[in-house]
Write an enzyme that holds these catalytic residues in place. Structure first.
Site, mmCIF file in Angstrom:
data_model
loop_
_atom_site.group_PDB
_atom_site.id
_atom_site.type_symbol
_atom_site.label_atom_id
_atom_site.label_comp_id
_atom_site.label_asym_id
_atom_site.label_seq_id
_atom_site.Cartn_x
_atom_site.Cartn_y
_atom_site.Cartn_z
ATOM 1 N N SER A 130 0.843 -1.161 -0.089
ATOM 2 C CA SER A 130 -0.088 -0.207 0.039
ATOM 3 C C SER A 130 1.063 1.209 0.046
ATOM 4 O O SER A 130 0.614 2.275 -0.818
ATOM 5 C CB SER A 130 -0.925 0.051 1.255
ATOM 6 O OG SER A 130 -1.747 -1.115 1.242
ATOM 7 N N ARG A 176 1.033 7.974 5.951
ATOM 8 C CA ARG A 176 -0.023 6.984 6.665
ATOM 9 C C ARG A 176 -1.414 7.657 6.705
ATOM 10 O O ARG A 176 -2.432 6.825 6.734
ATOM 11 C CB ARG A 176 0.553 6.846 8.323
ATOM 12 C CG ARG A 176 -0.222 5.763 9.003
ATOM 13 C CD ARG A 176 0.424 5.199 10.168
ATOM 14 N NE ARG A 176 1.449 4.321 9.882
ATOM 15 C CZ ARG A 176 1.288 2.943 9.491
ATOM 16 N NH1 ARG A 176 0.030 2.211 9.491
ATOM 17 N NH2 ARG A 176 2.104 2.300 8.986
ATOM 18 N N HIS A 199 -2.920 6.524 3.810
ATOM 19 C CA HIS A 199 -3.095 5.155 3.744
ATOM 20 C C HIS A 199 -4.627 4.805 4.653
ATOM 21 O O HIS A 199 -5.260 4.046 4.125
ATOM 22 C CB HIS A 199 -1.946 4.492 4.567
ATOM 23 C CG HIS A 199 -2.369 2.989 4.971
ATOM 24 N ND1 HIS A 199 -2.471 2.687 6.296
ATOM 25 C CD2 HIS A 199 -1.849 1.861 4.089
ATOM 26 C CE1 HIS A 199 -2.542 1.000 6.148
ATOM 27 N NE2 HIS A 199 -2.149 0.849 4.896
#
Lengths: 210, 210
Positions: free
Chosen positions: B15, B38, B41
């Site tokens: 990812s 993040r 994500h």
């Protein structure tokens, strides 16, 4: 930019007024509108007007299931934390998350799969058909797809809204191919917060039982 | 669209590869990159490349605070559920959410304010300076601003990422005016999931202590 003087109890109402206003000419299906608006309220992201796909009668079928005390199974503790458990309890229902269960962790390890996958298997063993609220794990959707296809479960509703970059879109497309009630956030976006928001949007459409 | 064969343990790495690839020419400050990635994500939303604003040295100062066992105070149970408590515990720290506390509910009622506001007051009474991870309530940011201005608290970091339509942007601008370490998601977007993702992005930059 100035702070608006507003009572805490009025903030949510005002937020929905702003959302409705900014939707402008975009017409929402009235049956699905309160789910769509609550997801926008949770994310400040109007992409969900396009992304959210509802199977025919998904909302009325989900409301019927909730009235009948159907349990909700979710794939994260965050999702579980976000679902209004007081509203759920009033209907004699509750929410489960099996991700931290030892038997699920063991099964996942033995089968070389995810705990989300094994958690769906555990849910399939419950005595009732469930509402699934999946906000994180595409593998949970894949396992749901398999179990439905094998005729082993009949979910009352699948909320398929994982977020992410790997297998998320493909797993959601699997759910879209099923003949079960579903609410899917097509594409990459979604999340545990979106899963919880959809559950709450449904619960808030029910009369608060005395 | 086909499902990719991938081991559960490799999904996160893959990812982040996709995120890095899709960022393309957009250059992130290397000190802040892992926080920004993040959050993407967690949300699949590249808007955060623009929205996230870091005070000077916010990340190294936050890492120092975490190493020293600084507690995290958050404004939702969802945020608390999403923060990696095992990583936090390794540094002798923990996360608090006061939203469900009876004394906080009572104080909010008495003062005609929100529990988030009263929860910040309660955090101000802790013996240590805290990291605040605010993903929901602009009123928590307003109260943080007041207490900092009055010299009553010195937050080690303010993560100011509420989502919403009423007073969210203005409250974030207040934090941007403070001389404290902050990470702010400018605009309407954010959420408890974003607050938790930022905490985890910081924790994962620390060596996992033995």
């Amino acid at each position: 930019m100035e702070l608006e003087q507003i009572l805490p109890k009025d903030i949510e109402r005002r937020s929905f007024e702003i959302i409705t206003k900014e939707l402008g000419d975009r017409v929402l299906d009235p049956v699905n509108a309160s789910v769509i608006k609550r997801v926008i309220h949770t994310t400040a992201d109007f992409d969900y007007v396009q992304n959210l796909v509802f199977s025919r009668e998904a909302v009325p079928l989900a409301l019927k299931a909730l009235r009948e005390g159907t349990p909700i199974v979710t794939d994260t503790n965050m999702g579980m934390a976000g679902i209004n458990k007081r509203a759920l309890k009033k209907w004699g229902s509750e929410v489960y998350c099996f991700m931290s269960d030892e038997d699920v962790a063991r099964a996942a390890l033995e089968k070389g799969t995810t705990r989300a996958w094994a958690g769906v298997d555990k849910a399939a063993g419950l005595k009732e058909d469930c509402i699934f609220a999946i906000g994180n794990a595409p593998t949970a959707l894949v396992r749901l797809y398999e179990l439905v296809k094998e005729g082993r479960i009949k979910p009352r509703l699948i909320i398929a809204v994982p977020v992410g970059f790997v297998n998320v879109e493909a797993a959601k497309e699997l759910i879209l191919s099923l003949d079960v009630p579903y609410i899917v956030a097509r594409g990459r976006k979604g999340g545990s917060n979106v899963a919880a928001a959809i559950c709450n949007a449904l619960l808030y459409q029910l009369p608060f039982p005395g």
